[in-house]
Design a protein around this motif. Structure first.
Motif, PDB file in Angstrom:
ATOM      1  N   VAL A   1      -3.338 -12.839 -12.515  1.00  0.00           N
ATOM      2  CA  VAL A   1      -2.901 -12.611 -11.134  1.00  0.00           C
ATOM      3  C   VAL A   1      -1.380 -12.687 -11.082  1.00  0.00           C
ATOM      4  O   VAL A   1      -0.781 -13.717 -11.426  1.00  0.00           O
ATOM      5  N   ILE A   2      -0.757 -11.595 -10.661  1.00  0.00           N
ATOM      6  CA  ILE A   2       0.699 -11.526 -10.545  1.00  0.00           C
ATOM      7  C   ILE A   2       1.083 -11.952  -9.126  1.00  0.00           C
ATOM      8  O   ILE A   2       0.509 -11.452  -8.150  1.00  0.00           O
ATOM      9  N   PRO A   3       2.018 -12.884  -8.968  1.00  0.00           N
ATOM     10  CA  PRO A   3       2.412 -13.290  -7.611  1.00  0.00           C
ATOM     11  C   PRO A   3       2.825 -12.107  -6.752  1.00  0.00           C
ATOM     12  O   PRO A   3       3.511 -11.194  -7.220  1.00  0.00           O
ATOM     13  N   GLU A   4       2.395 -12.120  -5.504  1.00  0.00           N
ATOM     14  CA  GLU A   4       2.679 -11.033  -4.579  1.00  0.00           C
ATOM     15  C   GLU A   4       4.184 -10.821  -4.441  1.00  0.00           C
ATOM     16  O   GLU A   4       4.935 -11.780  -4.214  1.00  0.00           O
ATOM     17  N   GLY A   5       4.625  -9.599  -4.622  1.00  0.00           N
ATOM     18  CA  GLY A   5       6.026  -9.252  -4.451  1.00  0.00           C
ATOM     19  C   GLY A   5       6.865  -9.352  -5.699  1.00  0.00           C
ATOM     20  O   GLY A   5       8.024  -8.906  -5.705  1.00  0.00           O
TER      21      GLY A   5
END
Length: 343
Positions: free
Chosen positions: A174-178
């Motif tokens: 999961v890549i942090p949003e933004g």
């Protein structure tokens, strides 16, 4: 009636049991400062709000491993208070950044049990989830720990060993949003090396070393509210020594890895790990890393490196096990993780 809690012993666990751990913890900006005082952490994303904003985040989050320690510490009174040793990790994922002001709590599900042949101890497998004040899961991981039996005559449970993934598929990270590394400032980050500069199989010696101090270890375990007896009570072990919390070694090795991996900014996956040999006060910790794999991500300018991080008590680099497959005595930690790096 006794009001104190002696902690759970091996015979007190059952597969499927869910434990909600006590004492939620609100983290603040001081948490980052104290974490960086305990370890020589210099990764720019966690040191500078302005650098983090230039990478698309609203500010600098709490260090990934600091969040891990908080979530882990909640579990100790219920999972490993009577532990002999924490044995390993698998299937760890950081799902959301933790920000100053967030309140973290933990719950664990028992997913496996196996009594040891000596009949005095057994291995307990748990899947732990850390959640924030909105009920969002910020991270999850599996760990297994060797726990004493209180009643050696208690019958052994049915053996259940969970089937755990050896590696987290990079598509499940999961890549942090933004997050956006297209405008990444390599000068401010401290090194020019990017995703394409690393080759699978490459071994990096991190050069620096730090001698573990008793006082710093005690501050760290208290900070994470880790109450395991082996870390506090010098009478608990036959040798009269307090065992250094394995997470302390993890954070120290991660900090040392800055020299050579300064741009491996965010840890997003924990594939596996072993505390290969015990660590005690006075040990000088050094570290080396091996690049195990590389993967692209959907986030702009962001790649992922699968890294093996090894902490050692000498200057050896690239050596792990003997011919029989047993960890060499100087190996303290063998950790396999995914980190995000600019392409």
């Amino acid at each position: 009636m006794a009001k104190t809690n002696p902690g759970r012993f091996f015979e007190d666990y059952a597969v499927g049991q869910v434990i909600d751990h006590a004492v939620p913890r609100t983290v603040g900006a001081g948490e980052r400062a104290l974490y960086h005082a305990l370890y020589p952490m210099r990764h720019a994303l966690y040191s500078s709000d302005e650098f983090a904003r230039s990478c698309g985040l609203p500010g600098s989050p709490l260090d990934d491993l600091a969040a891990f320690h908080v979530v882990f510490g909640k579990t100790v009174p219920d999972v490993s208070l009577n532990a002999v040793a924490n044995l390993g990790y698998a299937e760890g994922r950081w799902l959301k950044p933790v920000w100053a002001g967030d309140t973290l709590r933990s719950s664990s599900e028992v997913i496996g049990l196996k009594q040891n042949s000596n009949g005095k101890t057994g291995v307990v497998y748990v899947r732990t989830r850390g959640t924030n004040q909105r009920g969002e899961t910020v991270m999850e991981y599996v760990r297994w720990v060797m726990v004493r039996k209180n009643d050696v005559d208690a019958p052994a449970p049915e053996t259940v060993v969970p089937d755990l993934a050896e590696v987290i598929d990079p598509t499940d990270l999961v890549i942090p949003e933004g997050l956006n590394f297209t405008g990444y400032d390599f000068t401010l980050a401290g090194e020019p090396h990017r995703f394409g500069d690393y080759e699978v199989g490459e071994v990096i010696g991190h050069v620096d070393g730090v001698t573990i101090e008793e006082a710093e270890h005690m501050i760290a375990t208290r900070l994470w509210q880790n109450t395991a007896k082996v870390h506090f009570d010098a009478t608990f072990r036959p040798d009269g020594q307090r065992l250094i919390y394995g997470g302390h070694v993890i954070s120290m090795a991660r900090a040392l890895s800055f020299n050579g991996l300064a741009n491996a900014q965010m840890i997003v996956g924990l594939n596996g790990g072993a505390h290969a040999n015990p660590c005690f006060s006075g040990t000088t910790v050094k570290a080396w890393s091996e690049v195990l794999d590389k993967a692209e991500t959907s986030a702009p300018g962001v790649g992922a490196l699968r890294l093996r991080l090894v902490a050692v008590s000498d200057a050896s680099v690239g050596e792990l096990k003997d011919e029989a497959g047993k960890y060499l005595p100087q190996v303290l930690l063998d950790l396999d993780y995914w980190a995000l790096i600019p392409v």
